[in-house]
Scaffold this motif. Structure first.
Motif, PDB file in Angstrom:
ATOM      1  N   GLU A   1      51.111  23.332  14.742  1.00  0.00           N
ATOM      2  CA  GLU A   1      51.165  24.103  13.545  1.00  0.00           C
ATOM      3  C   GLU A   1      51.149  25.514  13.874  1.00  0.00           C
ATOM      4  OE1 GLU A   1      48.406  23.001  10.631  1.00  0.00           O
ATOM      5  OE2 GLU A   1      49.363  21.298   9.960  1.00  0.00           O
ATOM      6  N   ASN A   2      50.449  25.783  14.957  1.00  0.00           N
ATOM      7  CA  ASN A   2      50.454  27.239  15.287  1.00  0.00           C
ATOM      8  C   ASN A   2      51.414  27.620  16.101  1.00  0.00           C
ATOM      9  OD1 ASN A   2      49.972  25.961  17.706  1.00  0.00           O
ATOM     10  ND2 ASN A   2      47.723  27.018  18.361  1.00  0.00           N
ATOM     11  N   ARG A   3      52.636  26.713  16.420  1.00  0.00           N
ATOM     12  CA  ARG A   3      53.412  27.299  17.296  1.00  0.00           C
ATOM     13  C   ARG A   3      55.030  27.341  16.821  1.00  0.00           C
ATOM     14  NH1 ARG A   3      53.410  29.039  22.079  1.00  0.00           N
ATOM     15  NH2 ARG A   3      54.715  27.631  23.128  1.00  0.00           N
ATOM     16  N   PHE A   4      54.824  27.468  15.400  1.00  0.00           N
ATOM     17  CA  PHE A   4      56.245  27.532  14.565  1.00  0.00           C
ATOM     18  C   PHE A   4      56.516  28.924  14.722  1.00  0.00           C
ATOM     19  CE2 PHE A   4      56.308  23.677  12.220  1.00  0.00           C
ATOM     20  CZ  PHE A   4      57.769  23.297  12.157  1.00  0.00           C
ATOM     21  N   ASP A   5      55.843  30.031  14.750  1.00  0.00           N
ATOM     22  CA  ASP A   5      56.247  31.395  14.888  1.00  0.00           C
ATOM     23  C   ASP A   5      56.742  31.765  16.262  1.00  0.00           C
ATOM     24  OD1 ASP A   5      55.345  31.931  12.265  1.00  0.00           O
ATOM     25  OD2 ASP A   5      53.610  32.510  12.746  1.00  0.00           O
ATOM     26  N   ALA A   6      56.190  31.060  17.308  1.00  0.00           N
ATOM     27  CA  ALA A   6      56.736  31.210  18.528  1.00  0.00           C
ATOM     28  C   ALA A   6      58.038  30.470  18.534  1.00  0.00           C
ATOM     29  CB  ALA A   6      55.680  30.682  19.588  1.00  0.00           C
ATOM     30  N   LEU A   7      58.276  29.511  18.044  1.00  0.00           N
ATOM     31  CA  LEU A   7      59.536  28.472  17.961  1.00  0.00           C
ATOM     32  C   LEU A   7      60.719  29.679  17.250  1.00  0.00           C
ATOM     33  CD1 LEU A   7      61.324  26.332  18.358  1.00  0.00           C
ATOM     34  CD2 LEU A   7      60.491  25.346  16.396  1.00  0.00           C
ATOM     35  N   LYS A   8      60.304  30.314  16.173  1.00  0.00           N
ATOM     36  CA  LYS A   8      61.295  31.075  15.617  1.00  0.00           C
ATOM     37  C   LYS A   8      61.720  32.264  16.512  1.00  0.00           C
ATOM     38  CE  LYS A   8      59.836  29.669  10.991  1.00  0.00           C
ATOM     39  NZ  LYS A   8      59.017  30.071   9.532  1.00  0.00           N
ATOM     40  N   GLU A   9      60.626  32.631  17.081  1.00  0.00           N
ATOM     41  CA  GLU A   9      60.908  33.843  18.038  1.00  0.00           C
ATOM     42  C   GLU A   9      61.997  33.399  19.077  1.00  0.00           C
ATOM     43  OE1 GLU A   9      58.459  37.017  21.092  1.00  0.00           O
ATOM     44  OE2 GLU A   9      57.493  35.681  19.833  1.00  0.00           O
ATOM     45  N   VAL A  10      61.621  32.116  19.784  1.00  0.00           N
ATOM     46  CA  VAL A  10      62.562  31.858  20.835  1.00  0.00           C
ATOM     47  C   VAL A  10      64.205  31.563  20.232  1.00  0.00           C
ATOM     48  CG1 VAL A  10      63.169  29.886  22.310  1.00  0.00           C
ATOM     49  CG2 VAL A  10      60.766  30.930  22.234  1.00  0.00           C
ATOM     50  N   LEU A  11      64.030  30.773  18.886  1.00  0.00           N
ATOM     51  CA  LEU A  11      65.374  30.723  18.421  1.00  0.00           C
ATOM     52  C   LEU A  11      66.181  31.918  17.941  1.00  0.00           C
ATOM     53  CD1 LEU A  11      64.501  27.461  16.253  1.00  0.00           C
ATOM     54  CD2 LEU A  11      65.711  27.459  18.350  1.00  0.00           C
ATOM     55  N   SER A  12      65.599  32.728  17.493  1.00  0.00           N
ATOM     56  CA  SER A  12      66.126  34.152  17.248  1.00  0.00           C
ATOM     57  C   SER A  12      66.834  34.785  18.164  1.00  0.00           C
ATOM     58  CB  SER A  12      65.266  34.957  16.466  1.00  0.00           C
ATOM     59  OG  SER A  12      64.147  35.430  17.299  1.00  0.00           O
ATOM     60  N   LYS A  13      66.286  34.854  19.396  1.00  0.00           N
ATOM     61  CA  LYS A  13      66.937  35.382  20.555  1.00  0.00           C
ATOM     62  C   LYS A  13      67.931  34.419  21.522  1.00  0.00           C
ATOM     63  CE  LYS A  13      62.538  37.968  21.466  1.00  0.00           C
ATOM     64  NZ  LYS A  13      61.355  38.274  22.437  1.00  0.00           N
ATOM     65  N   ASN A  14      67.740  33.101  21.204  1.00  0.00           N
ATOM     66  CA  ASN A  14      68.646  32.127  21.937  1.00  0.00           C
ATOM     67  C   ASN A  14      70.034  32.354  21.552  1.00  0.00           C
ATOM     68  OD1 ASN A  14      69.469  29.620  23.411  1.00  0.00           O
ATOM     69  ND2 ASN A  14      70.072  29.021  21.271  1.00  0.00           N
ATOM     70  N   LYS A  15      71.080  32.690  22.860  1.00  0.00           N
ATOM     71  CA  LYS A  15      72.415  32.548  22.525  1.00  0.00           C
ATOM     72  C   LYS A  15      73.248  31.348  22.812  1.00  0.00           C
ATOM     73  CE  LYS A  15      71.677  37.009  21.632  1.00  0.00           C
ATOM     74  NZ  LYS A  15      71.862  37.485  20.312  1.00  0.00           N
ATOM     75  N   LYS A  16      72.580  30.275  23.320  1.00  0.00           N
ATOM     76  CA  LYS A  16      73.351  28.957  23.719  1.00  0.00           C
ATOM     77  C   LYS A  16      73.250  28.055  22.527  1.00  0.00           C
ATOM     78  CE  LYS A  16      71.704  29.778  28.426  1.00  0.00           C
ATOM     79  NZ  LYS A  16      70.716  29.504  29.567  1.00  0.00           N
ATOM     80  N   PRO A  17      74.428  27.341  22.305  1.00  0.00           N
ATOM     81  CA  PRO A  17      74.403  26.132  21.560  1.00  0.00           C
ATOM     82  C   PRO A  17      73.268  25.193  21.692  1.00  0.00           C
ATOM     83  CG  PRO A  17      76.580  26.331  22.552  1.00  0.00           C
ATOM     84  CD  PRO A  17      75.530  27.205  23.372  1.00  0.00           C
ATOM     85  N   ILE A  18      72.738  24.799  20.719  1.00  0.00           N
ATOM     86  CA  ILE A  18      71.621  23.857  20.785  1.00  0.00           C
ATOM     87  C   ILE A  18      72.123  22.825  19.680  1.00  0.00           C
ATOM     88  CG2 ILE A  18      69.288  23.165  20.214  1.00  0.00           C
ATOM     89  CD1 ILE A  18      68.671  26.244  20.666  1.00  0.00           C
ATOM     90  N   VAL A  19      72.008  21.552  20.476  1.00  0.00           N
ATOM     91  CA  VAL A  19      71.888  20.238  19.451  1.00  0.00           C
ATOM     92  C   VAL A  19      70.622  19.508  19.469  1.00  0.00           C
ATOM     93  CG1 VAL A  19      73.378  18.044  19.085  1.00  0.00           C
ATOM     94  CG2 VAL A  19      74.207  19.875  20.424  1.00  0.00           C
ATOM     95  N   ALA A  20      70.129  19.187  18.410  1.00  0.00           N
ATOM     96  CA  ALA A  20      68.930  18.652  18.251  1.00  0.00           C
ATOM     97  C   ALA A  20      68.891  17.392  17.253  1.00  0.00           C
ATOM     98  CB  ALA A  20      67.982  19.743  17.552  1.00  0.00           C
ATOM     99  N   LEU A  21      68.080  16.375  17.849  1.00  0.00           N
ATOM    100  CA  LEU A  21      67.715  15.131  17.134  1.00  0.00           C
ATOM    101  C   LEU A  21      65.970  15.165  16.755  1.00  0.00           C
ATOM    102  CD1 LEU A  21      67.945  12.128  16.349  1.00  0.00           C
ATOM    103  CD2 LEU A  21      67.589  11.479  18.814  1.00  0.00           C
ATOM    104  N   LYS A  22      65.868  15.171  15.524  1.00  0.00           N
ATOM    105  CA  LYS A  22      64.569  15.217  15.115  1.00  0.00           C
ATOM    106  C   LYS A  22      63.998  13.905  14.808  1.00  0.00           C
ATOM    107  CE  LYS A  22      60.467  16.703  13.404  1.00  0.00           C
ATOM    108  NZ  LYS A  22      59.891  15.309  13.283  1.00  0.00           N
ATOM    109  N   GLY A  23      62.776  13.259  15.678  1.00  0.00           N
ATOM    110  CA  GLY A  23      62.475  12.020  15.278  1.00  0.00           C
ATOM    111  C   GLY A  23      61.228  12.177  14.401  1.00  0.00           C
ATOM    112  N   GLY A  24      60.830  10.825  13.731  1.00  0.00           N
ATOM    113  CA  GLY A  24      59.779  10.992  12.625  1.00  0.00           C
ATOM    114  C   GLY A  24      59.864  11.804  11.502  1.00  0.00           C
ATOM    115  N   LYS A  25      61.424  11.472  10.974  1.00  0.00           N
ATOM    116  CA  LYS A  25      61.771  12.240   9.543  1.00  0.00           C
ATOM    117  C   LYS A  25      61.103  11.222   8.608  1.00  0.00           C
ATOM    118  CE  LYS A  25      65.994  13.846   9.695  1.00  0.00           C
ATOM    119  NZ  LYS A  25      67.540  13.764   9.926  1.00  0.00           N
ATOM    120  N   SER A  26      61.251   9.944   8.641  1.00  0.00           N
ATOM    121  CA  SER A  26      60.634   9.022   7.554  1.00  0.00           C
ATOM    122  C   SER A  26      59.439   9.139   7.618  1.00  0.00           C
ATOM    123  CB  SER A  26      61.384   7.602   7.737  1.00  0.00           C
ATOM    124  OG  SER A  26      60.760   7.187   8.795  1.00  0.00           O
ATOM    125  N   GLU A  27      58.699   8.315   6.661  1.00  0.00           N
ATOM    126  CA  GLU A  27      57.269   8.247   6.553  1.00  0.00           C
ATOM    127  C   GLU A  27      56.496   7.429   7.782  1.00  0.00           C
ATOM    128  OE1 GLU A  27      53.776   6.892   3.335  1.00  0.00           O
ATOM    129  OE2 GLU A  27      55.860   6.914   2.813  1.00  0.00           O
TER     130      GLU A  27
END
Length: 467
Positions: free
Chosen positions: A217-243
């Motif tokens: 939970e304490n890493r979301f702000d850091a993640l947003k900071e990285v993503l805001s500076k990233n210039k490369k295409p990212i393709v993401a698969l999120k696991g654990g979306k269902s209950e």
């Protein structure tokens, strides 16, 4: 963010805990390809088949010279002392393959992982525990045998080592190559935020793939900071979306999966291409690697079956693209190339029995791609047509002409996607896919493998241009 700039210059490594019980598995795998100095560490091992005895040591502290990277396979209760030795030796990075830390869900395992970080004290970087670590073909760092040795430009970050194994072996079949792959398991030290930050700045990586189970939970702000500076295409698969999937995540890597809506909003905010399966993740990488980032709007369809062509048109329009008529000039040229009853020179092109006059089909596809209103072409070809036993007329140049057809997309700088159904002659489909991958032509088994991805890539391109 943690400094990982040393990774591109790893020159020496050790496998700690390698033993005859596992037939020296991880040592042998790295021996197959690692280009630097490789050491085996085990206090009870004196000889290893086909491995130099002068490179076997009881402790990593006994190794002369520097050791940049260590792969640790000792039991969990021995890991802390090994980490202490690695720090004393000056090792920069370790992979801890050993599980039964926080992933166990027990108080003992959770506490052991906390102690691990206390011992590391930011003096050494850790991938894991419960992870496979680093695959880096340029340097020959490979935790499994028969991994590809060709350096590519695609980075992959995943919590699951098994997912990484599938992705790496599948990349051989699909015809693209990785720059680096990180399997970080529990992410006790290096998590996907740190690794994403590294790949965002890595000159060897142009496209980033993510398999995410969760984040602290304490890493979301850091993640947003990285993503805001990233210039490369990212393709993401999120696991654990269902209950149920979220519960599985907690037993797999002890991650906090989080609310699916939060992740979807995050992906949209930072223009990340979200996919729904590992196969989609890899096919998206293949399409982008072979043809770049395109906006798919107007599609030409080439089919040997009128019915299949209709289904393709429905799917194309379902996912936000159109199948427009050809321009008058192009249509007139196409009309002159069709000469057998039951065919159609309109879009979708229905070649039917003219299939066995393959030299004319080269011209037909070439003409269609000259249309300035067409930006891509999709075609279907059942696999048995590549087996001459099924020919109804003589056409000795059939296979060669279709190879020419499949390559026309690159001539016109317009993606061309052949569908070679595996029906009845799957070996022909596999053969053609492997052969054409060498020329950066992606062959698919069915349209749902790639048509949904075209709209996702288009949306990325449109948002990129808008921003």
């Amino acid at each position: 963010m943690k400094d990982l700039s040393f990774i591109n210059n790893i020159k020496s490594m050790a496998v700690i805990g390698t033993s005859a019980k596992r037939n020296f598995f991880f040592l042998k795998n790295h021996q197959e390809s690692f280009k630097g100095s490789l050491y085996a560490i085990n206090p009870t091992v004196k000889e290893i088949p086909d491995f130099p005895t002068e490179n076997i040591f009881a402790s990593i502290k006994d190794v002369p010279g520097e050791v940049d990277f260590a792969f640790i396979t000792v039991p969990a209760h021995n890991v802390l002392s090994v980490i202490d030795d690695c720090i004393e030796k000056g090792v920069k990075l370790v992979t801890i393959f050993t599980a039964e830390f926080s992933d166990s869900g027990t108080e003992e395992g959770i506490e052991l992982e906390k102690e691990l970080l206390q011992h590391a004290d930011n003096k050494i970087r850790i991938l894991g525990p419960n992870g496979m670590g680093l695959f880096y073909p340029k340097l020959g760092i490979a935790w499994r045998g028969f991994f590809p040795k060709t350096q590519g430009n695609i980075g992959l970050i995943a919590q699951s080592g098994g997912m990484c194994n599938i992705a790496i072996y599948t990349s051989i079949e699909l015809g693209f190559n990785f720059s680096k792959v990180f399997s970080f398991g529990n992410g006790a030290d290096l998590d996907f935020v740190d690794l994403l930050h590294f790949l965002s700045d890595d000159p060897e990586t142009d496209l980033i793939l993510l398999y995410i189970e969760g984040i602290k939970e304490n890493r979301f702000d850091a993640l947003k900071e990285v993503l805001s500076k990233n210039k490369k295409p990212i393709v993401a698969l999120k696991g654990g979306k269902s209950e149920s999937g979220s519960k599985a995540v907690r037993t797999h890597t002890a991650s906090i999966s989080g609310n699916d809506k939060i992740w979807s909003a995050l992906f949209k905010q930072y223009n990340i291409i979200e996919v729904d399966s590992l196969e989609q993740l890899l096919h998206a990488a293949q399409i982008i690697d072979f043809y770049g980032i395109n906006e798919f709007k107007n599609v030409a369809v080439f089919s040997i079956s009128g019915g299949y062509g209709v289904v393709l048109v429905d799917l194309i329009e379902k996912y936000g693209m159109t199948v427009p008529p050809f321009s008058d000039e192009i249509q007139n040229k196409l009309d002159q190339k069709f000469f057998i009853n039951g065919t159609s020179s309109k879009n979708p092109l229905d070649v039917a029995a003219q299939m066995f006059h393959s030299s004319t089909l080269v011209d037909i596809v070439d003409i269609a791609l000259y249309d300035s209103n067409i930006d891509t072409l999709i075609m279907d070809m059942p696999s048995w047509y590549f087996n001459h036993q099924y020919f109804i007329t003589q056409d000795d140049d059939f296979n060669q002409n279709f190879e020419k057809i499949f390559k026309l997309g690159h001539k016109h700088k317009k993606p061309l996607f052949p569908i070679i159904q595996k029906a009845h002659c799957p070996e022909e489909s596999i053969r053609m896919a492997r052969e054409l991958a060498k020329y950066k032509v992606a062959i698919f088994d069915n349209p749902l493998e790639f048509i949904p991805l075209l709209s996702k890539i288009s949306n990325f391109k449109k948002r990129k241009l808008f921003c």
